[in-house]
Design a protein around this motif. Structure first.
Motif, mmCIF file in Angstrom:
data_model
loop_
_atom_site.group_PDB
_atom_site.id
_atom_site.type_symbol
_atom_site.label_atom_id
_atom_site.label_comp_id
_atom_site.label_asym_id
_atom_site.label_seq_id
_atom_site.Cartn_x
_atom_site.Cartn_y
_atom_site.Cartn_z
ATOM 1 N N UNK A 316 24.153 25.438 97.955
ATOM 2 C CA UNK A 316 24.401 26.356 99.078
ATOM 3 C C UNK A 316 24.796 27.757 98.614
ATOM 4 N N UNK A 317 25.403 27.858 97.450
ATOM 5 C CA UNK A 317 25.803 29.171 96.938
ATOM 6 C C UNK A 317 24.585 30.047 96.678
ATOM 7 N N UNK A 318 23.577 29.461 96.063
ATOM 8 C CA UNK A 318 22.366 30.206 95.733
ATOM 9 C C UNK A 318 21.492 30.411 96.968
ATOM 10 N N UNK A 319 21.359 29.366 97.780
ATOM 11 C CA UNK A 319 20.373 29.401 98.864
ATOM 12 C C UNK A 319 20.790 30.286 100.029
ATOM 13 N N UNK A 320 22.049 30.181 100.466
ATOM 14 C CA UNK A 320 22.470 30.904 101.668
ATOM 15 C C UNK A 320 23.747 31.706 101.475
ATOM 16 N N UNK A 321 24.269 31.739 100.246
ATOM 17 C CA UNK A 321 25.484 32.505 100.002
ATOM 18 C C UNK A 321 26.733 31.870 100.551
ATOM 19 N N UNK A 322 26.704 30.571 100.784
ATOM 20 C CA UNK A 322 27.873 29.832 101.260
ATOM 21 C C UNK A 322 28.408 29.005 100.100
ATOM 22 N N UNK A 323 29.632 29.252 99.652
ATOM 23 C CA UNK A 323 30.139 28.535 98.472
ATOM 24 C C UNK A 323 30.274 27.041 98.724
ATOM 25 N N UNK A 338 28.009 41.719 89.438
ATOM 26 C CA UNK A 338 26.786 42.052 88.688
ATOM 27 C C UNK A 338 25.711 42.648 89.587
ATOM 28 N N UNK A 339 26.020 42.808 90.873
ATOM 29 C CA UNK A 339 25.094 43.488 91.763
ATOM 30 C C UNK A 339 23.954 42.657 92.295
ATOM 31 N N UNK A 340 24.191 41.347 92.494
ATOM 32 C CA UNK A 340 23.150 40.452 93.008
ATOM 33 C C UNK A 340 23.644 39.825 94.311
ATOM 34 N N UNK A 341 22.773 39.768 95.302
ATOM 35 C CA UNK A 341 23.107 39.146 96.578
ATOM 36 C C UNK A 341 22.499 37.746 96.640
ATOM 37 N N UNK A 342 23.330 36.711 96.723
ATOM 38 C CA UNK A 342 22.768 35.356 96.818
ATOM 39 C C UNK A 342 22.029 35.163 98.122
ATOM 40 N N UNK A 344 17.899 34.370 99.779
ATOM 41 C CA UNK A 344 16.463 34.263 99.491
ATOM 42 C C UNK A 344 16.048 34.949 98.198
ATOM 43 N N UNK A 345 16.754 36.011 97.798
ATOM 44 C CA UNK A 345 16.362 36.719 96.570
ATOM 45 C C UNK A 345 16.528 35.835 95.339
ATOM 46 N N UNK A 346 17.468 34.885 95.395
ATOM 47 C CA UNK A 346 17.676 33.982 94.255
ATOM 48 C C UNK A 346 16.521 33.002 94.105
ATOM 49 N N UNK A 347 15.726 32.849 95.169
ATOM 50 C CA UNK A 347 14.572 31.957 95.114
ATOM 51 C C UNK A 347 13.273 32.748 94.992
ATOM 52 N N UNK A 348 13.406 34.049 94.860
ATOM 53 C CA UNK A 348 12.218 34.903 94.733
ATOM 54 C C UNK A 348 12.381 35.906 93.622
ATOM 55 N N UNK A 349 12.953 37.077 93.966
ATOM 56 C CA UNK A 349 13.098 38.157 92.991
ATOM 57 C C UNK A 349 13.926 37.746 91.780
ATOM 58 N N UNK A 350 15.015 37.013 92.012
ATOM 59 C CA UNK A 350 15.925 36.623 90.936
ATOM 60 C C UNK A 350 15.790 35.141 90.578
ATOM 61 N N UNK A 351 14.598 34.610 90.718
ATOM 62 C CA UNK A 351 14.396 33.192 90.401
ATOM 63 C C UNK A 351 14.703 32.904 88.932
ATOM 64 N N UNK A 353 17.103 34.115 87.211
ATOM 65 C CA UNK A 353 18.548 33.906 87.079
ATOM 66 C C UNK A 353 18.927 32.499 87.556
ATOM 67 N N UNK A 354 18.270 32.034 88.595
ATOM 68 C CA UNK A 354 18.522 30.666 89.075
ATOM 69 C C UNK A 354 18.178 29.644 87.999
ATOM 70 N N UNK A 355 17.010 29.811 87.377
ATOM 71 C CA UNK A 355 16.636 28.903 86.283
ATOM 72 C C UNK A 355 17.613 29.027 85.116
ATOM 73 N N UNK A 356 18.057 30.245 84.854
ATOM 74 C CA UNK A 356 19.021 30.465 83.766
ATOM 75 C C UNK A 356 20.312 29.690 84.028
ATOM 76 N N UNK A 357 20.774 29.679 85.268
ATOM 77 C CA UNK A 357 21.996 28.957 85.604
ATOM 78 C C UNK A 357 21.822 27.452 85.398
ATOM 79 N N UNK A 358 20.637 26.959 85.689
ATOM 80 C CA UNK A 358 20.370 25.538 85.442
ATOM 81 C C UNK A 358 20.442 25.235 83.955
#
Length: 704
Positions: A316-323, A338-342, A344-351, A353-358
């Motif tokens: 939920x943190x990545x997908x909708x910004x809800x911790x 770091x200037x990133x908004x959790x 939809x961008x985490x599943x598109x523009x910043x994908x 970073x999402x893979x990096x966190x995994x």
């Protein structure tokens, strides 16, 4: 998607990222050993250091620290029966009895391997869910969460030992404790008694330490010069523990998925998944009655759930910004830094970073597990250290941990009060595990219920998902009752023609009766005090208190019947054949010392596999630590708390440790060394390095 995946791998191989990951792993492993110092505190302390870092460096430091935090926290639950954090409490019921039985290395090996494997499984699940993350989280509302909480509460039957009646009553006690504080719907302070410290309710850290830590500290004092384990197996136990996990792949997978899914749901809290995984393992076991006596399944399930929760809470943190947890709320702060908004961008523009966190979750857990294995055998030797040496050091850490978790002295009072209740319950044969489950889930159940009613009226009851979860809850409760009934019938059939090893000790029957009567009175008082509150404030505690009265009266009748039967030395059948399991199996056929009240564990016999198996329906009172010595341990702990409150942690705990060592004849040199170590560790770690917020002592802040 492939480009993002490859880009994330390239960033993982960056030198500064790898260095920060290693720093985070070391910090997480070391701070994970400290009672009460939650992952949130550590992440808050690290957050300022990320201001000048790139997103990959920041998440490498924070995620690696958070990922391995529970690994070493689990170790304290197993070695000394004291959970460093509430998320590690489910390791106590079976991990600590294994240590007492000389199998500390085996339990630790299984825990570390399960934790690493659970983290990998959770990360893989997060990877597979990336395409459907947003709709998956958004469609889960308060009605579904309420139904899930009820499903979790239905696990009480599996965690209540031999008596479901006692287990549900204990869970009601936990739910009443959860209702203390300001009611979210009306703003009324419930059961506050004019105390400002109760406005926010009871601290989960203080309650968890009270239920599990204080009784063990009392027993450490009672053990004297003996260690927790007198027959340690430190040579081959680690490999045995790893093989235990590999031979139970379905258990590992279920525990990991439960931990990930439960932590994926915002609002449930990070301490829920471990208990659901533990209860589910007991539910499907062919021998659920052995849970709480030191079975390896009771270690694998919660350990795997503990470390898969990080990946779940990221959803939920990545997908909708809800911790998904309190720690993820701090992670949201890192996104801002770091200037990133959790979202939809985490599943598109910043994908990438999402893979990096995994990748960070996987690598940190694998490396953290490898480091833990390297130092496992020295850690396991703690189980053979004289208990009198451990007692003052552990007491100091527990007091510090409970007080600094929310920077208030009232949490120490909560710890002592709940600890005394837990000690009495355990001595009387009542399991304390349902209490913590009721406390964790009770407040959530009430909040989700009123939010559902306020938002959807009663229409949410027609939701197919909610109805399906309700049906699963009913089936689980009925199935548990049926399995326990079948187990009792099988035990009675096996018992025919088997002579009782020893007659029932009436002392524990009277103690259990006293606890049942106290529960009945407590439920009645809770209902009376809530009578004049508005409906939204009184409905939950009134319902729980009324149920506690009914259950308490039923249990009083059961205990009275058991006392009558014991007069003629008749075996007590069914659920009253002896107290609930939950501490440690002792050798069969050994009577309690005169003047003591044993914990009255079931008789044990060596099975063909070499594992101690309960002998059903035979009431035996084993050798037990003297009550007076345990109460003396409580007195020493209270003295340590009073000294800390009066003159501060540094001076108070140093004086306490020195005085305890001298009083127990540890020698002047050893007393000075123990006091010096406690003072230096406290000052360097908590004051200079971590600089955590601390409550002000009575004589002023200058004494820390």
């Amino acid at each position: 998607m492939l480009d993002a995946f490859l880009n994330s791998l390239g960033n993982v191989a960056n030198g500064s990222v790898l260095l920060l990951m290693m720093v985070g792993i070391v910090i997480g492993l070391l701070t994970g050993l400290l009672p009460g110092l939650g992952g949130v505190v550590v992440l808050v302390l690290l957050l300022p250091f990320t201001l000048t870092m790139s997103p990959f460096e920041a998440f490498a430091l924070l995620l690696s620290t958070y990922a391995v935090f529970s690994i070493t926290g689990d170790m304290t639950s197993i070695l000394i029966g004291i959970p460093a954090h509430p998320e590690c409490a489910a390791l106590v019921p079976d991990g600590y009895p294994m240590t007492k039985r000389g199998e500390a290395a085996r339990a630790l090996g299984a825990t570390i391997f399960s934790a690493a494997a659970g983290a990998v499984i959770g990360a893989v699940m997060l990877f597979l869910l990336i395409p459907v993350l947003r709709p998956l989280v958004v469609d889960i509302g308060s009605p579904e969460l309420f139904a899930i909480v009820l499903l979790g509460l239905a696990m009480v039957g599996s965690l209540s030992g031999k008596s479901v009646l006692k287990g549900i009553a204990a869970a009601c006690l936990g739910m009443l404790l959860a209702s203390i504080g300001t009611n979210a719907q009306t703003g009324i302070v419930r059961y506050g008694f004019g105390s400002l410290s109760l406005l926010e309710g009871l601290s989960l850290v203080a309650v968890a330490l009270g239920l599990f830590a204080l009784p063990e500290i009392m027993e450490l004092h009672a053990r004297g010069k003996r260690g927790v384990s007198e027959r340690p197996d430190l040579s081959s136990g680690v490999e045995v523990g790893v093989r235990d996990v590999l031979s139970r792949p379905s258990l590992l997978l279920r525990g990991s998925l439960i931990g990930a899914v439960m932590s994926m749901l915002p609002g449930l809290g990070s301490a829920v998944g471990q208990w659901v995984a533990y209860g589910q393992a007991a539910q499907i076991s062919k021998h659920p009655e052995r849970f709480g006596t030191g079975v390896i399944e009771g270690v694998i399930a919660p350990a795997s759930a503990n470390n898969s929760k990080e990946a779940g809470s990221l959803v939920p943190t990545i997908a909708v910004g809800v911790p998904g947890s309190a720690a993820m709320a701090i992670m949201l702060g890192a996104f801002v830094v770091v200037g990133i908004t959790p979202g939809p961008s985490m599943l598109g523009t910043h994908l990438n970073i999402t893979y990096f966190m995994i990748w960070m979750l996987v690598l940190a857990n694998v490396i953290g597990a490898a480091l833990s294995f390297a130092f496992l055998k020295p850690m396991a030797r703690i189980s053979v250290v004289p208990a009198m040496t451990l007692m003052p050091v552990v007491s100091a850490l527990v007091i510090i941990g409970s007080a600094v978790s929310a920077a208030r002295w009232s949490d120490v009072v909560t710890l002592i009060a709940t600890g005394m209740v837990a000690w009495v319950m355990r001595r009387a044969g009542w399991s304390v595990v349902p209490v913590i489950l009721g406390f964790v889930l009770g407040g959530n159940a009430e909040n989700f219920l009123w939010i559902s009613v306020g938002t959807y009226k009663l229409h949410w009851l027609l939701s197919p998902v909610v109805d399906l979860l309700f049906a699963a809850t009913i089936l689980l409760a009925v199935g548990t009752a049926w399995r326990k009934s079948r187990s009792r019938r099988r035990a009675q059939a096996t018992d025919e023609g088997t002579p009782a090893i020893e007659s029932v000790d009436r002392a524990w029957l009277w103690a259990s009766l006293a606890v049942a009567a106290a529960f009945t009175a407590l439920g009645a008082v809770a209902v009376i005090l809530a009578w004049h509150w508005p409906l939204e404030a009184r409905a939950f505690p009134t319902a729980v208190g009324s149920l506690l009265v009914v259950l308490g009266l039923l249990e009083v009748g059961v205990e009275v019947r058991a006392l009558r039967r014991s007069r003629t030395d008749q075996p007590v059948d069914g659920e009253d054949a002896g107290p609930d399991v939950g501490i440690v199996p002792e050798p069969a056929g050994v009577a309690a010392p005169a003047g003591t009240l044993g914990s009255a564990q079931p008789a044990m016999a060596a099975s063909a596999t070499g594992v101690l198996d309960p002998i059903p329906a035979v009431a035996v009172v084993p050798a037990e630590l003297p009550v007076k010595r345990s109460l003396a341990g409580l007195g020493w702990f209270v003295l340590a708390a009073v000294l800390s409150y009066a003159v501060g942690f540094l001076m108070g705990l140093v004086v306490f440790v020195f005085g305890y060592a001298m009083a127990t004849r540890r020698g002047l040199l050893r007393a000075v060394l123990m006091a010096a170590v406690v003072g230096v560790v406290f000052y360097v770690l908590f004051v200079l390095v971590l600089n955590v917020a601390m409550p002000i002592p009575l004589i002023g802040p200058s004494f820390i």
